[in-house]
Design a protein around this motif. Structure first.
Motif, PDB file in Angstrom:
ATOM      1  N   GLU A  84      32.029 -21.314 -26.148  1.00  0.00           N
ATOM      2  CA  GLU A  84      31.120 -20.179 -25.933  1.00  0.00           C
ATOM      3  C   GLU A  84      31.500 -18.980 -26.796  1.00  0.00           C
ATOM      4  OE1 GLU A  84      30.685 -23.021 -22.948  1.00  0.00           O
ATOM      5  OE2 GLU A  84      32.499 -21.809 -23.083  1.00  0.00           O
ATOM      6  N   ILE A  85      32.786 -18.758 -26.977  1.00  0.00           N
ATOM      7  CA  ILE A  85      33.221 -17.640 -27.830  1.00  0.00           C
ATOM      8  C   ILE A  85      32.794 -17.887 -29.266  1.00  0.00           C
ATOM      9  CG2 ILE A  85      35.195 -16.319 -28.688  1.00  0.00           C
ATOM     10  CD1 ILE A  85      36.618 -17.049 -26.005  1.00  0.00           C
ATOM     11  N   THR A  86      32.972 -19.121 -29.755  1.00  0.00           N
ATOM     12  CA  THR A  86      32.553 -19.466 -31.121  1.00  0.00           C
ATOM     13  C   THR A  86      31.041 -19.353 -31.261  1.00  0.00           C
ATOM     14  OG1 THR A  86      34.459 -20.917 -31.410  1.00  0.00           O
ATOM     15  CG2 THR A  86      32.590 -21.272 -32.898  1.00  0.00           C
ATOM     16  N   ALA A  87      30.299 -19.825 -30.262  1.00  0.00           N
ATOM     17  CA  ALA A  87      28.837 -19.727 -30.310  1.00  0.00           C
ATOM     18  C   ALA A  87      28.394 -18.263 -30.351  1.00  0.00           C
ATOM     19  CB  ALA A  87      28.226 -20.436 -29.102  1.00  0.00           C
ATOM     20  N   THR A  88      29.052 -17.414 -29.579  1.00  0.00           N
ATOM     21  CA  THR A  88      28.730 -15.987 -29.574  1.00  0.00           C
ATOM     22  C   THR A  88      29.015 -15.375 -30.939  1.00  0.00           C
ATOM     23  OG1 THR A  88      29.260 -15.880 -27.217  1.00  0.00           O
ATOM     24  CG2 THR A  88      29.124 -13.779 -28.405  1.00  0.00           C
ATOM     25  N   SER A  89      30.126 -15.760 -31.534  1.00  0.00           N
ATOM     26  CA  SER A  89      30.471 -15.282 -32.874  1.00  0.00           C
ATOM     27  C   SER A  89      29.402 -15.683 -33.888  1.00  0.00           C
ATOM     28  CB  SER A  89      31.841 -15.846 -33.278  1.00  0.00           C
ATOM     29  OG  SER A  89      32.151 -15.511 -34.597  1.00  0.00           O
ATOM     30  N   CYS A  90      28.947 -16.935 -33.809  1.00  0.00           N
ATOM     31  CA  CYS A  90      27.890 -17.406 -34.721  1.00  0.00           C
ATOM     32  C   CYS A  90      26.573 -16.691 -34.440  1.00  0.00           C
ATOM     33  CB  CYS A  90      27.707 -18.912 -34.575  1.00  0.00           C
ATOM     34  SG  CYS A  90      29.095 -19.910 -35.139  1.00  0.00           S
ATOM     35  N   LEU A  91      26.208 -16.570 -33.169  1.00  0.00           N
ATOM     36  CA  LEU A  91      24.962 -15.918 -32.785  1.00  0.00           C
ATOM     37  C   LEU A  91      24.903 -14.482 -33.287  1.00  0.00           C
ATOM     38  CD1 LEU A  91      22.324 -15.693 -31.051  1.00  0.00           C
ATOM     39  CD2 LEU A  91      23.812 -15.072 -29.136  1.00  0.00           C
ATOM     40  N   LEU A  92      26.008 -13.754 -33.114  1.00  0.00           N
ATOM     41  CA  LEU A  92      26.042 -12.345 -33.507  1.00  0.00           C
ATOM     42  C   LEU A  92      26.472 -12.138 -34.955  1.00  0.00           C
ATOM     43  CD1 LEU A  92      27.634 -10.859 -30.258  1.00  0.00           C
ATOM     44  CD2 LEU A  92      25.207 -10.957 -30.898  1.00  0.00           C
ATOM     45  N   ASN A  93      26.812 -13.247 -35.634  1.00  0.00           N
ATOM     46  CA  ASN A  93      27.241 -13.191 -37.032  1.00  0.00           C
ATOM     47  C   ASN A  93      28.376 -12.184 -37.219  1.00  0.00           C
ATOM     48  OD1 ASN A  93      27.206 -14.022 -39.710  1.00  0.00           O
ATOM     49  ND2 ASN A  93      25.784 -12.390 -40.303  1.00  0.00           N
ATOM     50  N   THR A  94      29.395 -12.326 -36.380  1.00  0.00           N
ATOM     51  CA  THR A  94      30.542 -11.424 -36.432  1.00  0.00           C
ATOM     52  C   THR A  94      31.804 -12.165 -36.012  1.00  0.00           C
ATOM     53  OG1 THR A  94      31.296  -9.212 -35.817  1.00  0.00           O
ATOM     54  CG2 THR A  94      30.356 -10.549 -34.059  1.00  0.00           C
ATOM     55  N   VAL A  95      32.930 -11.655 -36.407  1.00  0.00           N
ATOM     56  CA  VAL A  95      34.209 -12.205 -35.962  1.00  0.00           C
ATOM     57  C   VAL A  95      34.519 -11.606 -34.595  1.00  0.00           C
ATOM     58  CG1 VAL A  95      36.686 -12.317 -36.438  1.00  0.00           C
ATOM     59  CG2 VAL A  95      35.047 -12.491 -38.324  1.00  0.00           C
ATOM     60  N   ILE A  96      34.921 -12.452 -33.678  1.00  0.00           N
ATOM     61  CA  ILE A  96      35.337 -11.994 -32.363  1.00  0.00           C
ATOM     62  C   ILE A  96      36.838 -12.219 -32.271  1.00  0.00           C
ATOM     63  CG2 ILE A  96      35.207 -12.403 -29.871  1.00  0.00           C
ATOM     64  CD1 ILE A  96      32.278 -13.154 -30.286  1.00  0.00           C
ATOM     65  N   CYS A  97      37.567 -11.162 -31.958  1.00  0.00           N
ATOM     66  CA  CYS A  97      39.019 -11.234 -31.818  1.00  0.00           C
ATOM     67  C   CYS A  97      39.372 -11.057 -30.344  1.00  0.00           C
ATOM     68  CB  CYS A  97      39.699 -10.135 -32.637  1.00  0.00           C
ATOM     69  SG  CYS A  97      39.322 -10.219 -34.390  1.00  0.00           S
ATOM     70  N   VAL A  98      40.160 -11.989 -29.838  1.00  0.00           N
ATOM     71  CA  VAL A  98      40.567 -11.970 -28.440  1.00  0.00           C
ATOM     72  C   VAL A  98      42.084 -11.846 -28.397  1.00  0.00           C
ATOM     73  CG1 VAL A  98      40.601 -13.286 -26.283  1.00  0.00           C
ATOM     74  CG2 VAL A  98      38.604 -13.419 -27.801  1.00  0.00           C
ATOM     75  N   PHE A  99      42.577 -10.898 -27.633  1.00  0.00           N
ATOM     76  CA  PHE A  99      44.019 -10.729 -27.449  1.00  0.00           C
ATOM     77  C   PHE A  99      44.396 -11.602 -26.271  1.00  0.00           C
ATOM     78  CE2 PHE A  99      47.920  -8.227 -26.455  1.00  0.00           C
ATOM     79  CZ  PHE A  99      48.507  -8.337 -27.703  1.00  0.00           C
ATOM     80  N   ALA A 100      45.112 -12.686 -26.541  1.00  0.00           N
ATOM     81  CA  ALA A 100      45.334 -13.699 -25.514  1.00  0.00           C
ATOM     82  C   ALA A 100      46.756 -14.232 -25.536  1.00  0.00           C
ATOM     83  CB  ALA A 100      44.357 -14.858 -25.744  1.00  0.00           C
ATOM     84  N   ILE A 101      47.117 -14.861 -24.436  1.00  0.00           N
ATOM     85  CA  ILE A 101      48.399 -15.559 -24.360  1.00  0.00           C
ATOM     86  C   ILE A 101      48.190 -16.960 -24.918  1.00  0.00           C
ATOM     87  CG2 ILE A 101      50.157 -16.507 -22.824  1.00  0.00           C
ATOM     88  CD1 ILE A 101      49.459 -14.250 -20.855  1.00  0.00           C
ATOM     89  N   THR A 102      48.929 -17.296 -25.958  1.00  0.00           N
ATOM     90  CA  THR A 102      48.919 -18.648 -26.497  1.00  0.00           C
ATOM     91  C   THR A 102      50.352 -19.152 -26.446  1.00  0.00           C
ATOM     92  OG1 THR A 102      49.128 -17.832 -28.760  1.00  0.00           O
ATOM     93  CG2 THR A 102      46.917 -18.289 -27.992  1.00  0.00           C
TER      94      THR A 102
END
Length: 113
Positions: free
Chosen positions: A86-104
């Protein structure tokens, strides 16, 4: 403002109801969290119409169609957490990079979609 190489400098309060990703995106766009369900529907519609997009299909479990994903994930229902798909789809839909600060693993870092 945030620097990609550092922790967020400023954060805001987002409703913790399972819709937090959609609340965040909606807040960035409209400065309101009131339309998160519409944002979720837009993303779901985009995913359905672009299921052959390699960026999206590569994130589906093996041998699963987008329709099967919707059925099993319940992503179209409010309260379901957004995944990388869903995050990737949102990035494609909005044509923007989405950066998430997360625990990996055991570290906090920026993840770019």
């Amino acid at each position: 403002m945030i620097g990609i190489s550092q922790r967020p400098i400023r954060t805001g309060r987002i409703s913790a109801d399972g819709n937090c990703f959609f609340h965040c995106i909606e807040f960035i766009i409209t400065r309101s969290q009131d339309y998160h369900e519409e944002m979720r529907l837009l993303v779901a519609t985009y995913m359905g119409h672009n299921s052959s997009n390699d960026n999206l299909s590569s994130l589906l479990p093996p041998n699963m169609s987008m329709q099967s994903y919707f059925t099993h994930s319940k992503m179209q229902s409010p309260g379901e957490w957004a995944t990388e798909l869903e995050i990737t789809a949102t990035s494609c839909l909005l044509n923007t990079v989405i950066c998430v600060f997360a625990i990996t693993g055991r570290i906090l870092e920026w993840v770019h979609y």
